[in-house]
Write a protein that holds these residues in place. Structure first.
Motif, mmCIF file in Angstrom:
data_model
loop_
_atom_site.group_PDB
_atom_site.id
_atom_site.type_symbol
_atom_site.label_atom_id
_atom_site.label_comp_id
_atom_site.label_asym_id
_atom_site.label_seq_id
_atom_site.Cartn_x
_atom_site.Cartn_y
_atom_site.Cartn_z
ATOM 1 N N MET A 149 0.830 -1.197 0.000
ATOM 2 C CA MET A 149 0.000 0.000 0.000
ATOM 3 C C MET A 149 0.870 1.255 0.000
ATOM 4 S SD MET A 149 -3.205 1.098 2.353
ATOM 5 C CE MET A 149 -2.291 1.239 3.858
ATOM 6 N N PHE A 150 1.945 1.253 0.776
ATOM 7 C CA PHE A 150 2.811 2.429 0.835
ATOM 8 C C PHE A 150 3.659 2.584 -0.421
ATOM 9 C CE2 PHE A 150 1.451 2.528 5.193
ATOM 10 C CZ PHE A 150 1.398 3.882 5.462
ATOM 11 N N VAL A 151 3.999 1.492 -1.075
ATOM 12 C CA VAL A 151 4.667 1.590 -2.380
ATOM 13 C C VAL A 151 3.725 2.313 -3.345
ATOM 14 C CG1 VAL A 151 5.425 0.269 -4.399
ATOM 15 C CG2 VAL A 151 6.258 -0.352 -2.133
ATOM 16 N N GLY A 152 2.446 1.963 -3.277
ATOM 17 C CA GLY A 152 1.448 2.655 -4.090
ATOM 18 C C GLY A 152 1.380 4.134 -3.762
ATOM 19 N N LEU A 153 1.500 4.473 -2.478
ATOM 20 C CA LEU A 153 1.490 5.884 -2.069
ATOM 21 C C LEU A 153 2.706 6.615 -2.635
ATOM 22 C CD1 LEU A 153 0.227 8.215 -0.476
ATOM 23 C CD2 LEU A 153 1.478 7.387 1.551
ATOM 24 N N HIS B 25 2.055 7.288 -6.117
ATOM 25 C CA HIS B 25 1.041 8.332 -6.237
ATOM 26 C C HIS B 25 1.642 9.722 -5.990
ATOM 27 C CE1 HIS B 25 -2.890 10.255 -5.933
ATOM 28 N NE2 HIS B 25 -2.519 10.765 -4.772
ATOM 29 N N LEU B 26 2.453 9.858 -4.944
ATOM 30 C CA LEU B 26 3.021 11.155 -4.586
ATOM 31 C C LEU B 26 4.305 11.483 -5.346
ATOM 32 C CD1 LEU B 26 2.705 11.054 -0.671
ATOM 33 C CD2 LEU B 26 1.204 12.248 -2.287
ATOM 34 N N GLY B 27 5.027 10.465 -5.743
ATOM 35 C CA GLY B 27 6.354 10.653 -6.331
ATOM 36 C C GLY B 27 7.407 10.525 -5.242
ATOM 37 N N GLU B 28 8.619 10.201 -5.642
ATOM 38 C CA GLU B 28 9.687 9.941 -4.670
ATOM 39 C C GLU B 28 10.022 11.162 -3.825
ATOM 40 O OE1 GLU B 28 13.137 8.045 -6.370
ATOM 41 O OE2 GLU B 28 11.864 6.685 -7.543
ATOM 42 N N GLU B 29 10.214 12.300 -4.482
ATOM 43 C CA GLU B 29 10.621 13.507 -3.759
ATOM 44 C C GLU B 29 9.568 13.938 -2.738
ATOM 45 O OE1 GLU B 29 11.522 18.076 -4.936
ATOM 46 O OE2 GLU B 29 12.431 16.558 -6.246
ATOM 47 N N GLU B 30 8.317 13.993 -3.168
ATOM 48 C CA GLU B 30 7.249 14.405 -2.250
ATOM 49 C C GLU B 30 7.069 13.376 -1.137
ATOM 50 O OE1 GLU B 30 2.643 16.046 -2.373
ATOM 51 O OE2 GLU B 30 3.654 15.555 -4.244
ATOM 52 N N SER B 31 7.257 12.097 -1.444
ATOM 53 C CA SER B 31 7.152 11.044 -0.423
ATOM 54 C C SER B 31 8.216 11.211 0.644
ATOM 55 C CB SER B 31 7.267 9.655 -1.061
ATOM 56 O OG SER B 31 6.172 9.409 -1.902
ATOM 57 N N ARG C 21 9.791 14.005 1.430
ATOM 58 C CA ARG C 21 9.455 15.225 2.167
ATOM 59 C C ARG C 21 8.321 14.942 3.162
ATOM 60 N NH1 ARG C 21 9.656 18.250 -2.251
ATOM 61 N NH2 ARG C 21 7.414 18.249 -2.551
ATOM 62 N N PHE C 22 7.323 14.195 2.701
ATOM 63 C CA PHE C 22 6.187 13.839 3.546
ATOM 64 C C PHE C 22 6.647 12.999 4.741
ATOM 65 C CE2 PHE C 22 2.476 10.903 4.264
ATOM 66 C CZ PHE C 22 1.663 11.843 4.878
ATOM 67 N N ALA C 23 7.518 12.028 4.501
ATOM 68 C CA ALA C 23 8.031 11.174 5.576
ATOM 69 C C ALA C 23 8.794 12.004 6.609
ATOM 70 C CB ALA C 23 8.920 10.072 5.004
ATOM 71 N N GLU C 24 9.618 12.933 6.139
ATOM 72 C CA GLU C 24 10.357 13.822 7.033
ATOM 73 C C GLU C 24 9.406 14.681 7.865
ATOM 74 O OE1 GLU C 24 13.539 16.586 5.748
ATOM 75 O OE2 GLU C 24 14.104 14.937 4.405
ATOM 76 N N THR C 25 8.407 15.235 7.208
ATOM 77 C CA THR C 25 7.442 16.093 7.890
ATOM 78 C C THR C 25 6.644 15.290 8.911
ATOM 79 O OG1 THR C 25 7.292 17.515 5.945
ATOM 80 C CG2 THR C 25 5.498 17.682 7.552
ATOM 81 N N MET C 26 6.220 14.090 8.544
ATOM 82 C CA MET C 26 5.466 13.241 9.477
ATOM 83 C C MET C 26 6.322 12.895 10.698
ATOM 84 S SD MET C 26 2.353 12.789 8.575
ATOM 85 C CE MET C 26 1.865 11.351 9.493
ATOM 86 N N LYS C 27 7.594 12.616 10.489
ATOM 87 C CA LYS C 27 8.500 12.292 11.602
ATOM 88 C C LYS C 27 8.627 13.488 12.536
ATOM 89 C CE LYS C 27 11.901 10.098 13.771
ATOM 90 N NZ LYS C 27 11.607 10.214 15.171
#
Length: 159
Positions: free
Chosen positions: A119-123, A126-132, A134-140
């Motif tokens: 499911m997260f590979v799909g995410l 969906h978002l693209g590597e760079e945005e993913s 950035r999103f992971a960093e922000t969530m952390k």
């Protein structure tokens, strides 16, 4: 300025709680045929038991998951009946009971992990590597902040 911050905070809060709902759906009983608490206990055991250790005590599980020992014991009883965990006497002190995943429990955790990973590979797609990333960093960063603020928040509710 305060009004603008409040509007942004409201939007952030809404997104946060929406993500909580989505995350909870991943632990839906109809999907994994287990209670969310059982999955949480299984996951905790799988990530915290060492190959050379005798296993975990209920008190250790309960403390780290921030739930009561009787609640963990209920989950362990159910998981043991499903043959996903095993209880063992501690070799150093036979009065202490240790919990370990069974082979069936390890296989079940692998199944859940593979489904979540897909499911997260799909995410990421969906978002693209760079945005993913950035999103992971922000969530952390957000998660770290929320953990730091948790005690203050709890205290403010009891005042």
């Amino acid at each position: 300025m305060a009004d603008k911050l409040n509007k942004i905070a409201e939007r952030l809060m809404e997104s946060y709680f929406q993500s909580q709902v989505s995350g909870n759906a991943m632990q839906n009983r109809s999907i994994f045929n287990k209670k969310p608490g059982e999955i949480m206990v299984l996951h905790f055991i799988s990530t915290n038991e060492k190959d050379d250790s005798p296993g975990l005590m209920v008190s250790e599980i309960s403390e780290k998951l921030n739930v009561t020992s009787p609640t963990v014991t209920q989950h362990i009883n159910s998981l043991e009946a499903q043959e996903l965990v095993q209880r063992h006497a501690d070799p150093a002190d036979r009065r202490i009971v240790r919990i370990r995943l069974s082979d069936k429990g390890k296989a079940y955790i692998r199944l859940i992990h593979e489904a979540r990973l897909a499911m997260f590979v799909g995410l990421v797609q969906h978002l693209g590597e760079e945005e993913s990333l950035r999103f992971a960093e922000t969530m952390k960063k957000a998660s770290d902040y929320m953990l730091q603020q948790r005690e203050k928040y709890i205290r403010s509710l009891s005042d």
